[in-house]
Motif scaffolding. Structure first.
Motif, PDB file in Angstrom:
ATOM      1  N   ARG A  71     -20.576  -2.591  36.344  1.00 42.79           N
ATOM      2  CA  ARG A  71     -21.212  -2.281  35.055  1.00 42.79           C
ATOM      3  C   ARG A  71     -22.621  -1.731  35.260  1.00 42.79           C
ATOM      4  O   ARG A  71     -23.042  -0.779  34.600  1.00 42.79           O
ATOM      5  CB  ARG A  71     -21.238  -3.526  34.179  1.00 42.79           C
TER       6      ARG A  71
ATOM      7  N   THR B 227     -16.189   0.029  33.511  1.00 38.68           N
ATOM      8  CA  THR B 227     -16.081  -1.278  34.161  1.00 38.68           C
ATOM      9  C   THR B 227     -14.671  -1.836  33.967  1.00 38.68           C
ATOM     10  O   THR B 227     -14.189  -1.901  32.834  1.00 38.68           O
ATOM     11  CB  THR B 227     -17.101  -2.269  33.578  1.00 38.68           C
TER      12      THR B 227
ATOM     13  N   LYS C 147     -11.626  -4.101  33.140  1.00 40.33           N
ATOM     14  CA  LYS C 147     -11.521  -5.222  32.212  1.00 40.33           C
ATOM     15  C   LYS C 147     -11.048  -6.494  32.897  1.00 40.33           C
ATOM     16  O   LYS C 147     -11.208  -7.587  32.361  1.00 40.33           O
ATOM     17  CB  LYS C 147     -10.557  -4.873  31.075  1.00 40.33           C
TER      18      LYS C 147
ATOM     19  N   LYS D 188     -15.188 -12.764  40.367  1.00 43.00           N
ATOM     20  CA  LYS D 188     -14.680 -11.728  39.460  1.00 43.00           C
ATOM     21  C   LYS D 188     -15.791 -11.249  38.521  1.00 43.00           C
ATOM     22  O   LYS D 188     -15.966 -10.045  38.301  1.00 43.00           O
ATOM     23  CB  LYS D 188     -13.505 -12.257  38.651  1.00 43.00           C
TER      24      LYS D 188
ATOM     25  N   ARG E 182     -17.492  -7.421  38.343  1.00 46.84           N
ATOM     26  CA  ARG E 182     -17.553  -6.625  37.115  1.00 46.84           C
ATOM     27  C   ARG E 182     -19.007  -6.276  36.764  1.00 46.84           C
ATOM     28  O   ARG E 182     -19.299  -5.157  36.330  1.00 46.84           O
ATOM     29  CB  ARG E 182     -16.887  -7.372  35.961  1.00 46.84           C
TER      30      ARG E 182
END
Length: 505
Positions: A469, A477, A479, A461, A465
Motif C-alpha cells: 500500500r 494493494t 485484498k 499478512k 499489505r
C-alpha cells in the motif's frame, strides 16, 4: 565453420561440455561419434525423415548426443520436460506423433516406468532398470560411430509451456540441405553474443527448455564449451564461473533473485572477471533485482524477450536498460505493434496486446483455431503478452494477457505488484492472482513464500499489505495474502500461475 562435426574433425580432444557437480565431460570428437551412434540407433528403430522422437532426459551427455543425432537424419525432436506427469507426457507424445521416446533416470514419469508402456510409442530407458523396455545406452553402444548413410537436416519441435492449458506444438518446416549446412539461427545467435571456439558458456537451466536448448546448440555449433549444471545452486554457479573461466551465461530472473540472497561474503568470494555476457529472459525481471545484479556484475547483463514460436524478439543491453529501466528492449529483425481490443494500433505509451511483424512462419500443430487466435488481421503474431512502447521505441511488458485482473472495472497488472512484493525482505517468492469476488468481480490476492516459514501469521499478512500500500496505493494493494511453501514453477523459473489460480479460486 558453424557445425559441431567440423570442430570434432579439427579439434577432437577439446572439451565440448562439462556437467557439474558430477564432473562428467565429453570432447568434441566423442560427442560427434556419440551423435552418429544415436542417429544410427534411431534409424535402426525405424525412424525416417519427418518422423519425431521425444527426448525426456536430464542434463547429461546423452541429451546432447540424442539431440545432435536427430539433427543429422531429418527428424523432429520434441523436448519433454522431466517434470511432466504421465498424463501430460502421454498428451505431448500423442500430439507430436513421436514414434520413439527416450526417458532417463531423474524424470518424474520414470518413477513408475510400468505406466510408460501406455504412451503409444517405443520407449527407450536410460539409466533405469525395468522389464519390457529397450535400454537406450546399450542400443546406442552397438551402433557404428560413423555417419549414417542417409543424412538430412532435422530440427526441434518445441511445445509452449502450457501456462493457460495444454501445451501446443510449434511446427516449422524441416530445413533443406546437407546435415552440416550452417544454420542461420545458430550463426545469428553466435554473432549476436560473440560465441566462438574460445567461448565458455554456463547454463544452469534444464536443456529441455527452449532457450537453454538453443543456446547449447549455438555454443556447440560455434565450437564453444558448455558448462551445464545438473541442478541449480547459486554458489555452485559462481564457483563455476571462476573455475572454468566462463565468458557467457544464461539465466532466468528467479535465479538472480536467489543469487542475491547469498551472504555478501559468498557473493564476493569468487573471481568473475572472465564473465562478459550474462543473458536472461523467459520471464520479466523485477526492476530492483536487475539493478542489484548490474551493481554486482557490472554492465554485462543482456536481456531478450521472445517465445518458442519465434515470431519476433527484442533485446536490450545493460546501458540501454539503465536509461530505460524495466524495458525488454527494441525489436530485432522485426517490428512491434501494440493493438487495442478492437485490433486498432495504439499510440505510444498505451497498454495493449503485443504483436510482432516478421518473416518468421509457424503454426500450432493440429490447432488452426489457436494459430488464428495468435494472428492479427494484418498477419502479425503474438505470444499473448500485453505492454506498451515508449517514445524511443523500447517495449515494456505489463503482464500476460490472461492474468490481467479486472477489479471493479479497473485493470490490475500482477507483475507490477509482484515486483514490489519481492522487495520485501521476508519474501522469497511471490505471485499475484485474481480470485472471484461478489462485489468487484475479481480482487487481487498475493500468494507468497517466506524466507522463514515460521514468520507466517496474520500480523505478517497485514505487514505485507501495508508494504504494498505504501508503494502502490490502495487500489493495487492485494485484498488478501496467502502463504505457500513451494511454488509450482517450471524448472526454468516460469510460474505455473494457472495452478495457483485453480487452488485459490
Amino acid at each position: 565453420m558453424y557445425h559441431v562435426s567440423r570442430f570434432a574433425a579439427a579439434t577432437p580432444d577439446r572439451v565440448a561440455a562439462t556437467f557439474i557437480p558430477s564432473g562428467r565431460t565429453v570432447t568434441f570428437g566423442a560427442l560427434d561419434a556419440q551423435a552418429n551412434q544415436a542417429a544410427n540407433a534411431l534409424q535402426a528403430l525405424g525412424l525416417k525423415r519427418g518422423d519425431c522422437v521425444g527426448i525426456s532426459v536430464t542434463n547429461r551427455p546423452e541429451f546432447l548426443s540424442a539431440m545432435l543425432g536427430a539433427q543429422r537424419i531429418g527428424l523432429y525432436y520434441v523436448l519433454l520436460s522431466t517434470k511432466l506427469s504421465v498424463d501430460d507426457l502421454a498428451y505431448v507424445v500423442g500430439d507430436s506423433k513421436a514414434k520413439v521416446v527416450i526417458v532417463s533416470r531423474g524424470c518424474f514419469a520414470a518413477e513408475t516406468p510400468e505406466v510408460l508402456s501406455c504412451l503409444g510409442a517405443k520407449v527407450c530407458l536410460l539409466d533405469i532398470e525395468a522389464e519390457g523396455f529397450d535400454d537406450w545406452a546399450q542400443l546406442v553402444a552397438v551402433q557404428p560411430a560413423s555417419l549414417p548413410a542417409e543424412t538430412s537436416r532435422g530440427r526441434d519441435l518445441l511445445y509452449s509451456s502450457g501456462s493457460t492449458g495444454r501445451p501446443k506444438g510449434i511446427l516449422k518446416a524441416l530445413p533443406d540441405g546437407a546435415f552440416d549446412a550452417p544454420d542461420p539461427f545458430n550463426i545469428g545467435g553466435a554473432v549476436a553474443y560473440g560465441f566462438g571456439p574460445s567461448s565458455v558458456v554456463l547454463s544452469p537451466c534444464p536443456l529441455y527448455h527452449a532457450a537453454p536448448h538453443r543456446f547449447a546448440n549455438i555454443t556447440l555449433h560455434a565450437g564453444g564449451m558448455l558448462v551445464l549444471t545438473e541442478q541449480f545452486d547459486p554458489e555452485m554457479c559462481l564457483k563455476a564461473i571462476e573455475a572454468y573461466g566462463v565468458s557467457h551465461s544464461l539465466w532466468v530472473p528467479t535465479m538472480f533473485h536467489r543469487m542475491l540472497q547469498l551472504p555478501d561474503a559468498v557473493r564476493s568470494a569468487y573471481d568473475l572477471s572472465t564473465h562478459r555476457h550474462a543473458v536472461h529472459g523467459a520471464a520479466p525481471c523485477p526492476v530492483h533485482v536487475k539493478q542489484r545484479m548490474i551493481q554486482w556484475w557490472g554492465p554485462i547483463i543482456d536481456e531478450y524477450y521472445s517465445g518458442s514460436e519465434g515470431v519476433g524478439s527484442t533485446n536490450i543491453s545493460s546501458a540501454e536498460w539503465l536509461a530505460h529501466p524495466g524495458s525488454v528492449g527494441r525489436p530485432h529483425d522485426c517490428a512491434v505493434h501494440v493493438l487495442g481490443p478492437d485490433g486498432a494500433e495504439l499510440p505510444v505509451g498505451e497498454i495493449g496486446d503485443i504483436y510482432f511483424e516478421s518473416a518468421h512462419v509457424f503454426e500450432y500443430l493440429g490447432d488452426a483455431q489457436k494459430t488464428g487466435q495468435a494472428t492479427s488481421a494484418e498477419g502479425w503474431r503474438t505470444f499473448g503478452d500485453i505492454g506498451y512502447v515508449d517514445a524511443d521505441g523500447y517495449l515494456y511488458l505489463t503482464d500476460r494477457r490472461h492474468f490481467t485482473i479486472i477489479s471493479g472495472g479497473v485493470n490490475l497488472y500482477p507483475q507490477e505488484i509482484e515486483s514490489v512484493l519481492l522487495e520485501h525482505e521476508a519474501i522469497k517468492d511471490a505471485a499475484v492472482i485474481g480470485v472471484p469476488d461478489e462485489e468487484f468481480g475479481q480482487v487481487a490476492m498475493a500468494v507468497v513464500e517466506l524466507v522463514d516459514q515460521a514468520l507466517a501469521s496474520d500480523e505478517m499478512k497485514t505487514a505485507i499489505r501495508s508494504f504494498v500500500r505504501a508503494r502502490l496505493g490502495p487500489i493495487k494493494t492485494p485484498k488478501a495474502v496467502a502463504f505457500e511453501t513451494d511454488f509450482p514453477r517450471h524448472a526454468t523459473g516460469k510460474l505455473y500461475k494457472r495452478e495457483l489460480i485453480a487452488r485459490y479460486s
